[in-house]
Design a protein around this motif. Structure first.
Motif, PDB file in Angstrom:
ATOM      1  N   LEU A  40      13.373  28.203  71.319  1.00  0.00           N
ATOM      2  CA  LEU A  40      13.089  29.296  72.255  1.00  0.00           C
ATOM      3  C   LEU A  40      14.360  29.977  72.748  1.00  0.00           C
ATOM      4  O   LEU A  40      14.332  31.133  73.165  1.00  0.00           O
ATOM      5  N   LEU A  41      15.461  29.252  72.698  1.00  0.00           N
ATOM      6  CA  LEU A  41      16.737  29.811  73.156  1.00  0.00           C
ATOM      7  C   LEU A  41      17.406  30.680  72.094  1.00  0.00           C
ATOM      8  O   LEU A  41      18.366  31.394  72.393  1.00  0.00           O
ATOM      9  N   PHE A  42      16.872  30.634  70.884  1.00  0.00           N
ATOM     10  CA  PHE A  42      17.482  31.374  69.779  1.00  0.00           C
ATOM     11  C   PHE A  42      16.426  32.208  69.044  1.00  0.00           C
ATOM     12  O   PHE A  42      15.989  31.849  67.952  1.00  0.00           O
ATOM     13  N   PRO A  43      15.989  33.316  69.658  1.00  0.00           N
ATOM     14  CA  PRO A  43      14.959  34.163  69.038  1.00  0.00           C
ATOM     15  C   PRO A  43      15.362  34.612  67.641  1.00  0.00           C
ATOM     16  O   PRO A  43      16.447  35.165  67.447  1.00  0.00           O
ATOM     17  N   LEU A 166      11.194  45.995  71.726  1.00  0.00           N
ATOM     18  CA  LEU A 166      12.020  46.535  70.656  1.00  0.00           C
ATOM     19  C   LEU A 166      13.052  45.519  70.159  1.00  0.00           C
ATOM     20  O   LEU A 166      13.442  45.534  68.994  1.00  0.00           O
ATOM     21  N   GLU A 167      13.478  44.667  71.061  1.00  0.00           N
ATOM     22  CA  GLU A 167      14.507  43.684  70.734  1.00  0.00           C
ATOM     23  C   GLU A 167      14.366  42.488  71.672  1.00  0.00           C
ATOM     24  O   GLU A 167      14.042  42.687  72.858  1.00  0.00           O
ATOM     25  N   PRO A 168      14.564  41.285  71.204  1.00  0.00           N
ATOM     26  CA  PRO A 168      14.809  40.828  69.834  1.00  0.00           C
ATOM     27  C   PRO A 168      13.598  41.085  68.928  1.00  0.00           C
ATOM     28  O   PRO A 168      12.475  41.086  69.405  1.00  0.00           O
ATOM     29  N   GLU A 169      13.860  41.251  67.687  1.00  0.00           N
ATOM     30  CA  GLU A 169      12.789  41.539  66.745  1.00  0.00           C
ATOM     31  C   GLU A 169      11.835  40.340  66.628  1.00  0.00           C
ATOM     32  O   GLU A 169      12.247  39.214  66.433  1.00  0.00           O
TER      33      GLU A 169
END
Length: 216
Positions: A40-43, A166-169
């Motif tokens: 979850l910390l690294f989309p 829009l971001e993170p994808e």
């Protein structure tokens, strides 16, 4: 209380067997919980959003690490160790170990419950993302925020709205999948921990072993 020696032996055998099943299951669930919380910390596998601080507060709380992970793993290690060491019915199956098992299981239950609550709130609020605020509030331009927090409709039932971020994808799907996984894992942990609390209480009465001793 169990007055019959046979009843004591049968219950003790069941307690030991159940411990050898519950312990490894909790080990697996605790490990999966930690993995999901870390992801979850690294989309999308990117680290820049964590570095920039653009991670939702419930993801940054890492409930799957301290709640559904470390606390549960501590209980699981003890339960597994005692259960398998007592497979040969040595003298490690004491009521003292059963009491410790019950206490650690209660802590695991609390940790899993905390993880369940944090994950549920995180799933309900939606992710922190970069979106066009003019389409959702009086603000203008694109900002970082929680676009689904104050909406009337539940975004979970309308995947068409997920493109708002829009971001993170792909952040919405990322959060939904991982928080849902944490909910399922923590629910399973609560069931197993509750079962082990009862198991530990029975162990306090009968011990973990069937009364036999391993040969010297």
């Amino acid at each position: 209380a169990f007055t019959s020696p046979c009843a004591r032996i049968l219950v003790a055998m069941c307690v030991g067997t159940c411990s050898r099943i519950v312990g490894p299951c909790l080990l697996v669930l605790g490990t999966l919980s930690m993995a999901a919380s870390i992801l979850l910390l690294f989309p999308g596998g990117a680290s820049k959003y964590l570095v920039e601080g653009h991670i939702s507060k419930h993801a940054k709380a890492v409930p799957g690490i301290w709640g559904g992970g470390i606390i549960v793993l501590l209980a699981a290690i003890h339960i597994t160790a005692v259960g398998w060491r007592c497979a040969g019915c040595s003298d490690c199956g004491t009521r003292h170990n059963a009491f410790i098992s019950a206490v650690l299981s209660k802590l695991a239950l609390l940790g899993a419950a905390a993880c369940f609550i944090f994950s549920g709130v995180g799933l309900t609020n939606g992710p922190l993302c970069f979106y066009n605020a003019s389409e959702h509030s009086h603000r203008h331009g694109t900002v970082w925020g929680y676009p689904f927090l104050d909406t009337d409709k539940n975004y979970l039932y309308d995947p068409r709205t997920w493109s708002t971020c829009l971001e993170p994808e792909g952040i919405v799907a990322w959060n939904v999948v991982l928080f849902s996984l944490l909910l399922l894992i923590s629910a399973a942990e609560m069931v197993l921990a509750s079962f082990q609390i009862l198991n530990g209480c029975l162990g306090c009465l009968c011990g973990f072993c069937d009364g036999k001793k391993s040969p010297p």
